[in-house]
Each structure stands twice: as C-alpha cells, then as structure tokens.
Design a protein around this motif. Sequence first.
Motif, PDB file in Angstrom:
ATOM      1  N   ALA A 232       0.816  -1.267  -0.042  1.00 25.86           N
ATOM      2  CA  ALA A 232       0.065  -0.021  -0.085  1.00 25.86           C
ATOM      3  C   ALA A 232       0.905   1.134  -0.209  1.00 25.86           C
ATOM      4  N   LEU A 233       1.883   1.292   0.772  1.00 25.47           N
ATOM      5  CA  LEU A 233       2.815   2.264   0.657  1.00 25.47           C
ATOM      6  C   LEU A 233       3.465   2.634  -0.682  1.00 25.47           C
ATOM      7  N   ALA A 234       4.047   1.445  -1.088  1.00 24.86           N
ATOM      8  CA  ALA A 234       4.420   1.757  -2.619  1.00 24.86           C
ATOM      9  C   ALA A 234       3.540   2.332  -3.613  1.00 24.86           C
ATOM     10  N   GLN A 235       2.285   1.838  -3.621  1.00 26.16           N
ATOM     11  CA  GLN A 235       1.358   2.397  -4.376  1.00 26.16           C
ATOM     12  C   GLN A 235       0.747   3.863  -4.124  1.00 26.16           C
ATOM     13  N   ALA A 236       0.930   4.197  -2.799  1.00 23.40           N
ATOM     14  CA  ALA A 236       0.757   5.442  -2.372  1.00 23.40           C
ATOM     15  C   ALA A 236       1.810   6.426  -2.938  1.00 23.40           C
ATOM     16  N   GLU A 237       2.941   6.039  -2.944  1.00 23.72           N
ATOM     17  CA  GLU A 237       4.023   6.898  -3.426  1.00 23.72           C
ATOM     18  C   GLU A 237       3.875   7.129  -4.647  1.00 23.72           C
ATOM     19  N   ILE A 238       3.641   6.092  -5.721  1.00 27.51           N
ATOM     20  CA  ILE A 238       3.267   6.349  -7.031  1.00 27.51           C
ATOM     21  C   ILE A 238       2.186   7.407  -7.245  1.00 27.51           C
ATOM     22  N   LYS A 239       1.287   7.181  -6.382  1.00 28.81           N
ATOM     23  CA  LYS A 239      -0.025   8.184  -6.483  1.00 28.81           C
ATOM     24  C   LYS A 239       0.372   9.554  -5.965  1.00 28.81           C
ATOM     25  N   ARG A 240       1.262   9.700  -4.963  1.00 25.91           N
ATOM     26  CA  ARG A 240       2.015  10.990  -4.608  1.00 25.91           C
ATOM     27  C   ARG A 240       2.609  11.613  -5.724  1.00 25.91           C
ATOM     28  N   ALA A 241       3.627  11.043  -6.368  1.00 27.33           N
ATOM     29  CA  ALA A 241       4.420  11.634  -7.259  1.00 27.33           C
ATOM     30  C   ALA A 241       3.537  12.139  -8.432  1.00 27.33           C
ATOM     31  N   ALA A 242       2.348  11.344  -8.752  1.00 29.23           N
ATOM     32  CA  ALA A 242       1.446  11.560  -9.902  1.00 29.23           C
ATOM     33  C   ALA A 242       0.848  12.948  -9.492  1.00 29.23           C
ATOM     34  N   PHE A 243       0.408  13.060  -8.185  1.00 28.55           N
ATOM     35  CA  PHE A 243      -0.066  14.309  -7.796  1.00 28.55           C
ATOM     36  C   PHE A 243       0.991  15.613  -7.887  1.00 28.55           C
ATOM     37  N   LEU A 244       1.925  15.447  -7.529  1.00 27.20           N
ATOM     38  CA  LEU A 244       3.000  16.499  -7.553  1.00 27.20           C
ATOM     39  C   LEU A 244       3.095  16.781  -8.931  1.00 27.20           C
ATOM     40  N   HIS A 245       3.183  15.872  -9.739  1.00 29.95           N
ATOM     41  CA  HIS A 245       3.444  16.168 -11.337  1.00 29.95           C
ATOM     42  C   HIS A 245       2.214  16.873 -11.706  1.00 29.95           C
ATOM     43  N   ALA A 246       1.066  16.680 -11.433  1.00 28.95           N
ATOM     44  CA  ALA A 246      -0.261  17.291 -11.847  1.00 28.95           C
ATOM     45  C   ALA A 246      -0.256  18.640 -11.241  1.00 28.95           C
ATOM     46  N   LYS A 247       0.312  18.936 -10.178  1.00 28.92           N
ATOM     47  CA  LYS A 247       0.247  20.447  -9.802  1.00 28.92           C
ATOM     48  C   LYS A 247       1.379  21.169 -10.508  1.00 28.92           C
ATOM     49  N   ARG A 248       2.643  20.392 -10.725  1.00 38.44           N
ATOM     50  CA  ARG A 248       3.799  21.099 -11.743  1.00 38.44           C
ATOM     51  C   ARG A 248       3.122  21.443 -12.941  1.00 38.44           C
ATOM     52  N   MET A 249       2.447  20.465 -13.607  1.00 36.84           N
ATOM     53  CA  MET A 249       1.711  20.537 -14.853  1.00 36.84           C
ATOM     54  C   MET A 249       0.659  21.644 -15.042  1.00 36.84           C
ATOM     55  N   PHE A 250       0.039  21.925 -13.993  1.00 38.74           N
ATOM     56  CA  PHE A 250      -1.045  22.892 -13.881  1.00 38.74           C
ATOM     57  C   PHE A 250      -0.242  24.377 -14.019  1.00 38.74           C
ATOM     58  N   ALA A 251       0.700  24.359 -13.127  1.00 36.04           N
ATOM     59  CA  ALA A 251       1.612  25.590 -12.951  1.00 36.04           C
ATOM     60  C   ALA A 251       2.248  25.905 -14.511  1.00 36.04           C
ATOM     61  N   LEU A 252       2.593  25.009 -14.994  1.00 36.74           N
ATOM     62  CA  LEU A 252       3.233  25.054 -16.344  1.00 36.74           C
ATOM     63  C   LEU A 252       2.386  25.407 -17.295  1.00 36.74           C
ATOM     64  N   ALA A 253       1.023  24.999 -17.278  1.00 35.21           N
ATOM     65  CA  ALA A 253       0.223  25.483 -18.260  1.00 35.21           C
ATOM     66  C   ALA A 253      -0.455  26.868 -17.885  1.00 35.21           C
ATOM     67  N   GLU A 254      -0.381  27.445 -16.713  1.00 38.53           N
ATOM     68  CA  GLU A 254      -0.649  28.679 -16.290  1.00 38.53           C
ATOM     69  C   GLU A 254       0.774  29.800 -16.768  1.00 38.53           C
ATOM     70  N   GLY A 255       1.918  29.048 -16.781  1.00 36.57           N
ATOM     71  CA  GLY A 255       3.191  29.735 -17.107  1.00 36.57           C
ATOM     72  C   GLY A 255       3.718  30.464 -15.746  1.00 36.57           C
ATOM     73  N   THR A 256       3.110  29.996 -14.737  1.00 34.23           N
ATOM     74  CA  THR A 256       3.684  30.386 -13.290  1.00 34.23           C
ATOM     75  C   THR A 256       4.919  29.683 -12.802  1.00 34.23           C
ATOM     76  N   VAL A 257       5.604  28.758 -13.379  1.00 37.45           N
ATOM     77  CA  VAL A 257       6.511  28.122 -13.065  1.00 37.45           C
ATOM     78  C   VAL A 257       7.403  27.693 -14.148  1.00 37.45           C
ATOM     79  N   ALA A 258       8.917  27.908 -13.930  1.00 38.71           N
ATOM     80  CA  ALA A 258       9.780  27.403 -14.866  1.00 38.71           C
ATOM     81  C   ALA A 258       9.887  25.861 -14.992  1.00 38.71           C
TER      82      ALA A 258
END
Length: 239
Positions: A213-239
Amino acid sequence: MSDWKAKRFWKEATVEQIDEAWTVRLDGRPVKTPAKRALLVPTRPLATAIAEEWQAQEGEIRPHTMPVTKTANAAIDKVAVQHAEVADMLAAYGDSDLLCYRADSPAALVERQSAQWDPLLDWAHDALGARLLPRAGIMHRPQDPQALAILSRETHALDAFRLAAFHDLVSLSGSLVIGFAAARDARPAEALWELSRLDENWQAEQWGDDEEALAQAEIKRAAFLHAKRMFALAEGTVA
C-alpha cells in the motif's frame, strides 16, 4: 511481435512560438501528438519543459520519463475533444467530496478530520463562494445545488491543459476542493496530498504500515505532485 523501438534521431530540441502558442521542434521538425495533431501549448514554460524531456532522451525513447509530454498529449488528443464531458465528471466530485465524508467514530479520528478538513471547506467558501457541508457516515446526502453550480462553472472554465492536470489533482485525491486548493496554491501540494491521505494514515497508525500500500501511495503522490507542476506550467507560473 516486433522488437523495434523508437530511437533518438535529433541533436537538439528547441522551443518556437507560433502566433499565441508554443511548440517544440526536433532539429527543426515539429513534434506531433500520438494522434498526429500539432503539439501546440499555451505557455513557454510548458513548451520548455517538454523540450527538456525530449533533449534528455538517449538512445531509445523512454516515454515513462516524459510525464509533461504525456500530459500535454492527453490534453490535446483527449481532453480538448471532450472538454465538457471531462469537466462534468470532475465537477461531480463536489457532491461526494472526500472532505465532506466523515467518520462517526472513534472520537480521535472525528476530531482529526474536523481539525484538518474543515479549514479547506472554509477556504472553498471564502475563495470560490461554494459552501460544502460535512456529513457523518457513508450515506450520500446531496450538497447545495448553488454551491455545486459554482464549482462546476469554475471547472468548466479551465482550458484543456489545465483541465488535464486538474483531472489528476481531483481523481488522485478524491476531492474537488483539494484539486482547487492545489491549483490556486492555497496550501503546498505535499501538504494537500497528506490531507487526502488522512484516513489511510490513521489506519496505518492503528494497524501498522502495509508495504504494498505504501508503494502504491508513493506512485500516486508523485503523480499528484506532477499534476500540480503541470497545472502551473500550463498557467506559465513556474519554470
């Protein structure tokens, strides 16, 4: 079965502006999506992140190392062509938001949910004008239609690239409110992810960790953080 794999054929991945959009070229050749559509993105930071992924490839192309490219492709090939359907699906989370479904016991868990989740519901009311109410137990009780309409409008207002990222913020956390909080920087993404894991963390405290369960949670955590970065990139607010 063929053993052929795509290999790097270019020397340099570059970014180019086309009207109000941005694209990536490989030695001058435009990158296409899997559906053969033009890879046109809304901001230079997003195009730059995609170009960096292509530039980092060595030998065989490894799609799993190109998450920004993958999400941009999904935005163009999938989300853009069914925007309303995707937005409706995500907006529906508001009527069964994770933050609203509370335990009725034990008291310590009830208190923890209230202490950690109520402030986010208050934030949604203050920032979005939508008041969602907590419910004890697992039985569904509809939320205020006016609040749901506000959340739906906010979701539909996202362009295809932000909506593609928002999809993962919401579906991975189980919460429309957490998705908006991440998109609007109401809390650090790591903190919001931990809030979405409150119940699982409670169970681990009571019964111990489960390695799978911890391993699966870590995969999902990484995907969540990527999604946040992707949202910021799409807004142009992060390099």
